[in-house]
Each structure stands twice: as structure tokens, then as C-alpha cells.
Design a protein around this motif. Structure first.
Motif, short mmCIF file in Angstrom:
data_model
loop_
_atom_site.label_atom_id
_atom_site.label_comp_id
_atom_site.label_asym_id
_atom_site.label_seq_id
_atom_site.Cartn_x
_atom_site.Cartn_y
_atom_site.Cartn_z
N ASN A 76 0.81 -1.21 0.00
CA ASN A 76 0.00 0.00 0.00
C ASN A 76 0.85 1.26 0.00
O ASN A 76 0.37 2.32 -0.41
N MET A 77 2.06 1.20 0.48
CA MET A 77 2.93 2.37 0.54
C MET A 77 4.05 2.27 -0.49
O MET A 77 4.23 3.16 -1.32
N ALA A 78 4.81 1.17 -0.44
CA ALA A 78 5.92 1.02 -1.40
C ALA A 78 5.41 0.55 -2.76
O ALA A 78 5.86 1.04 -3.80
N GLY A 79 4.47 -0.40 -2.78
CA GLY A 79 3.98 -0.96 -4.04
C GLY A 79 3.31 0.07 -4.93
O GLY A 79 3.49 0.06 -6.15
N ILE A 333 9.30 2.76 -1.03
CA ILE A 333 9.01 3.42 0.24
C ILE A 333 9.77 4.74 0.37
O ILE A 333 9.30 5.68 1.03
N GLU A 334 10.92 4.85 -0.30
CA GLU A 334 11.69 6.08 -0.24
C GLU A 334 10.91 7.24 -0.85
O GLU A 334 10.92 8.36 -0.33
N LEU A 335 10.22 6.97 -1.97
CA LEU A 335 9.42 8.02 -2.61
C LEU A 335 8.26 8.43 -1.72
O LEU A 335 7.96 9.62 -1.58
N THR A 336 7.60 7.45 -1.10
CA THR A 336 6.48 7.77 -0.21
C THR A 336 6.95 8.59 0.99
O THR A 336 6.29 9.56 1.38
N GLN A 337 8.08 8.21 1.58
CA GLN A 337 8.62 8.97 2.71
C GLN A 337 8.99 10.40 2.30
O GLN A 337 8.69 11.36 3.00
N PHE A 351 6.94 8.90 10.57
CA PHE A 351 5.59 8.34 10.61
C PHE A 351 5.48 7.14 9.67
O PHE A 351 4.89 6.11 10.03
N ILE A 352 6.03 7.27 8.45
CA ILE A 352 5.97 6.17 7.50
C ILE A 352 6.70 4.95 8.05
O ILE A 352 6.24 3.81 7.91
#
Length: 486
Positions: A76-79, A333-337, A351-352
Motif C-alpha cells: 500500500n505504501m511502497a507498491g 518506500i523512499e518516494l512515499t517517505q 511516521f511512514i
């Protein structure tokens, strides 16, 4: 070896499964009269009495949270970030599409899991694809192959991957050493999985809603702060899905294909509709209304919450941040963070990391519960074998904390793809039973009754079902009025 594994994955996920998932999603959408659209409100109505259970089963709410625990995780976050980077914003449209079609598939597999559930030696409900393959189709051999694939993928490899995700997130955010985090994770996991299915369900019931609501609240805050971008982002997703932006450059076909493949693949990874995993949780529930179809509605809601709601929250965070760049080296996940930190400050990355820890931990224990159910199918509740397997799972958690896993992850993809093909074949063969369950449930609902399944009304099914489960309504079912189910 790596090139051969990648070739098989490309063949499996790049062509065969995409057609199967879309085709079977359309098939069940049609056979069930567009149930996910016509009865959309009813998914939520079923949850009104979802906290009730009995000595044999967990509650419907706990079953939903357990299935969400397995679904909601790094995907949901990295994918979502990976799908955006590889397939462009159009991948999100295809992710939504496979979720909407997958809701009908999820109804079918979860209703069947409820129908053909059994009691183990401790009196707890167990069930899932392996059980309806054996009881509904009379093909235990198919159930054995499915169980082995699930145990490899969910019980072992995916748990190593989830542990690895936790290690990466805590190392980036806090600088913690993998060895110590891994040992702590083994202890926490051991406490939960040795407590059995009810401990797993109670853990999921607390952690999953808490983290999901926090994540959604943060995404909503970002959306409201950037509300003027919303029409542009929606237009970007739909235009990119059909390659309108690349038509002039001759890249139309490639753009659509990449967006479709990555969106459908990540959508399935996230919501697991048709894969045969969530039905293992659905079968453990004591449903209300006391009818197998009610768990079909509950698990349809699970697919909707996972992909349409939580994955879309990640999409909003990334696209509204301005950090997204097509084919960038920053992904996952790096992009989401990075996207979240640009909106709320440095604490967004922390938080992530915390969210990844809890989502991955709950995925880990829920994955184990699926594997346990299938091990019981193979070994008939052999206590020594079950405890040995729990120790092996903990070893895989520690292995995942210390190892690099790209090849192992690719092998898990193959096992998961095999699971999906076997399960999809089984639910198509049992589609007539799925239609009977849906029609019986909705006929009673239309008459103002609380839908109640009695196997004696269906002699062609009665002999396939375990005695004492569906002969008559459970006396422990909660009282309600039919109007509350509409």
C-alpha cells in the motif's frame, strides 16, 4: 537461476494472470448481477453486528481485520510508489479497475470458504480454498498443491520479506541495528503466533484500524491542503491510463501496456482478490447474518478498503507532493517517505517508518495464520508439527531481518501466481454454488428476513458439508431486526 525465475514471473504475471484475473472478475461480476455495485451499501450494513462471535469462531470484524492485516502492508505504501514509477499515473486507474472487478471474485472465494469450513481438533473453525477444493470439488490433490504453495509464499517467504521491510524502515528512520530489531521482532511474533488464531485476530483488531485511520487522516489532511490539485490529478490518472499524453510521440501502446501491467500486478499484490489468501480468514468467522454469503460481503469490503481507500491515500500523498517524477531512480518506500516529508516536515518519514512497522508486523502474523490453516489441512492438526512450523517461521523472520531478498521475493511471486491460478480454477468450477448462495441470501433479504443458511434445504450440498455447522441457525447468533441489514 535468477534470469529463469524472472522469465517465469514475466510470463506468469505479464500475460497469463492478467487475463485470468480480469476475465474471472468480469465473469463473477456478471454471474452475480454486478453485486459489488448493486449491493455496495450492504457491505457496510453487514458490519453493524460484526463484533459478535461464538466459541468456535472469531467475529466478522476480526476476520476482516485479519484479512486487512495481510493485505495492508508495504504494497500500500511502497507498491503504489513502484506502480507509479514504472507504469505512470495511469497504473492507478488499472489498480482501481482490478479492485472493482476483484470485489466480485472476493465475494465468491470467501462465501465458498465459509460454506465448506470445518472444525479442527480444538473446536475452532478452519477453512479456505484447500477445503473447498477437497469438499466441494472432491479434489484433495488440488488442495494439497494449493496449501504447499501458500505455506511457501505466505508462511515463509513473505514473512521474511515483511521482516526485511521493518528492518529497512527502522534503519533509515532511527538508525537501529538489524540484529537487535530482528531479535525483538522474533520475540513479538512468537508471543502472537504461539497464542493461536484468536490472539492473532485480537492483535489485528486493535492495530489495523488504528494505523489505517491514522494514515487516512494524514492523507486527508494533505488532500485538503492541496484540494485545488485534485481535478488535475484525476484527469492525469485517466489520461495516462489510455496514453493520451504519449499519442503524439508514438509511445501509446507501450504506455498503456506498462500502466496496465504494473497497475493490475500491484493491485492484486495489495488486495489479494482471487489469490485464495483472504478466504482462510473468512472461514474462521462466526458470521452474522448466519449465512456463508455474509462473509462474501465482508471480504468485498476488505478489497474496497485496501485498494480504493488506502492505496488511493498513498497516491494522493505522492502526486500532490510534487515529488513524483516518471522513471525516477527514487521509488518504493523512499518516494512515499520523501513525498510525505515534503508536506508535513521531517517527522513524515518517521511516521511512514512507524506505519510500515505496524502494517508489516500485522501482515506477518496474519500471513502465518493463513499458513497454519493450510498446515492443519495437510497434517490434520498435528500439534508437534505445528510447533515445529512456528519455530521455522520465526527463523525465516530472523533470516529476513539479516538478508537481501530479491531472488527469494521473485520465487515467492511464482508461488503466489500458482496459488492464484489454482484458486481461480476452483472457484470457476464452483461458480454454480456461489450463485446459489448469493440468490438464497438476497431472496431472504428481499423478503425482510435475516438471511439464514440451512444445508438441509440444499440436499446436493448437504453431503459435502461438515455436520453440525449449517443444519440450523446458531443459537448464539445476536438478535437484530431485518431493517438493520438493508
Amino acid at each position: 537461476m535468477t534470469s529463469q525465475i524472472n522469465f517465469i514471473n514475466d510470463l506468469l504475471w505479464g500475460s497469463i494472470l492478467i487475463y485470468l484475473l480480469i476475465g474471472i472478475g468480469i465473469y463473477f461480476t456478471y454471474r452475480l448481477n454486478f453485486i459489488q455495485f448493486r449491493h455496495f451499501k450492504h457491505m457496510f450494513a453487514v458490519m453493524k453486528n460484526s463484533r459478535k462471535s461464538d466459541p468456535s469462531g472469531i467475529s466478522s470484524f476480526q476476520a476482516l481485520c485479519t484479512s486487512l492485516a495481510a493485505r495492508v502492508g508495504t504494497g500500500n505504501m511502497a507498491g503504489v510508489a513502484v506502480a507509479l514509477t514504472l507504469g505512470g499515473p495511469g497504473a492507478i486507474f488499472w489498480m482501481w479497475l482490478i479492485a472493482m472487478l476483484g470485489m466480485a471474485t472476493a465475494f465468491a472465494e470467501s462465501a465458498l470458504a465459509q460454506l465448506y469450513k470445518t472444525r479442527d481438533d480444538d473446536g475452532n473453525y478452519r477453512g479456505g480454498p484447500a477445503y473447498y477444493m477437497e469438499r466441494g470439488l472432491g479434489m484433495r490433490w488440488m488442495g494439497v498443491i494449493f496449501s504447499i504453495c501458500l505455506i511457501i509464499a505466505f508462511g515463509l517467504v513473505f514473512n521474511a520479506v515483511q521482516a526485511n521491510s521493518i528492518i529497512q524502515a527502522t534503519r533509515v528512520a532511527f538508525g537501529w541495528q538489524p540484529l537487535y530489531v530482528g531479535l525483538g521482532l522474533v520475540v513479538l511474533t512468537g508471543v502472537v503466533i504461539f497464542g493461536g488464531m484468536r490472539t492473532i485476530a485480537r492483535t489485528a483488531e486493535i492495530l489495523v484500524p488504528t494505523m489505517a485511520l491514522c494514515y487516512l487522516a494524514l492523507a486527508l489532511f494533505i488532500m485538503l491542503n492541496n484540494i485545488e490539485q485534485l481535478p488535475h490529478i484525476l484527469m492525469l490518472i485517466f489520461r495516462s491510463a489510455f496514453g493520451f499524453g504519449e499519442a503524439a510521440s508514438g509511445a501509446l501502446g507501450y504506455t498503456i501496456a506498462q500502466g496496465m501491467i504494473n497497475g493490475l500486478k500491484r493491485g492484486l499484490f495489495s488486495n489479494e482478490a482471487g489469490m485464495g489468501s483472504a478466504p482462510n480468514a473468512a472461514a474462521s468467522a462466526s458470521p452474522y447474518p448466519p449465512h456463508p454469503a455474509s462473509q462474501g460481503y465482508v471480504q468485498m469490503l476488505g478489497v474496497f478498503m485496501d485498494t480504493i481507500v488506502i492505496c488511493s491515500a498513498t497516491v494522493a500523498i505522492i502526486l500532490m507532493s510534487g515529488e513524483y517524477e516518471p522513471h525516477s531512480s527514487i521509488t518504493g518506500i523512499e518516494l512515499t517517505q520523501k513525498a510525505l516529508s515534503s508536506q508535513v516536515g521531517d517527522w513524515g518519514g518517521i511516521f511512514i517508518a512507524v506505519a510500515i512497522f505496524f502494517f508489516s508486523f500485522t501482515s506477518l502474523v496474519a500471513n502465518y495464520s493463513y499458513a497454519e490453516t493450510n498446515l492443519i489441512f495437510l497434517e490434520r492438526n498435528h500439534k508437534v508439527g505445528l510447533n515445529v512450523f512456528r519455530i521455522v517461521v520465526l527463523c525465516m523472520v530472523m533470516f529476513g531481518a539479516m538478508a537481501d531478498l530479491p531472488t527469494v521475493w521473485a520465487m515467492a511471486d511464482i508461488s503466489m501466481g500458482m496459488m492464484a491460478m489454482i484458486n481461480l480454477t476452483a472457484i470457476v468450477l464452483l461458480s454454480g454454488t456461489v450463485v446459489k448462495l448469493a440468490q438464497d441470501y438476497n431472496k431472504q433479504l428481499a423478503l425482510g428476513k435475516i438471511p439464514t443458511f440451512n444445508s438441509q434445504d440444499y440436499p446436493e450440498l448437504h453431503a459435502q458439508l461438515e455436520a453440525g455447522i449449517w443444519e440450523k441457525p446458531s443459537s448464539s447468533s445476536p438478535s437484530s431486526t431485518p431493517s438493520r441489514l438493508r
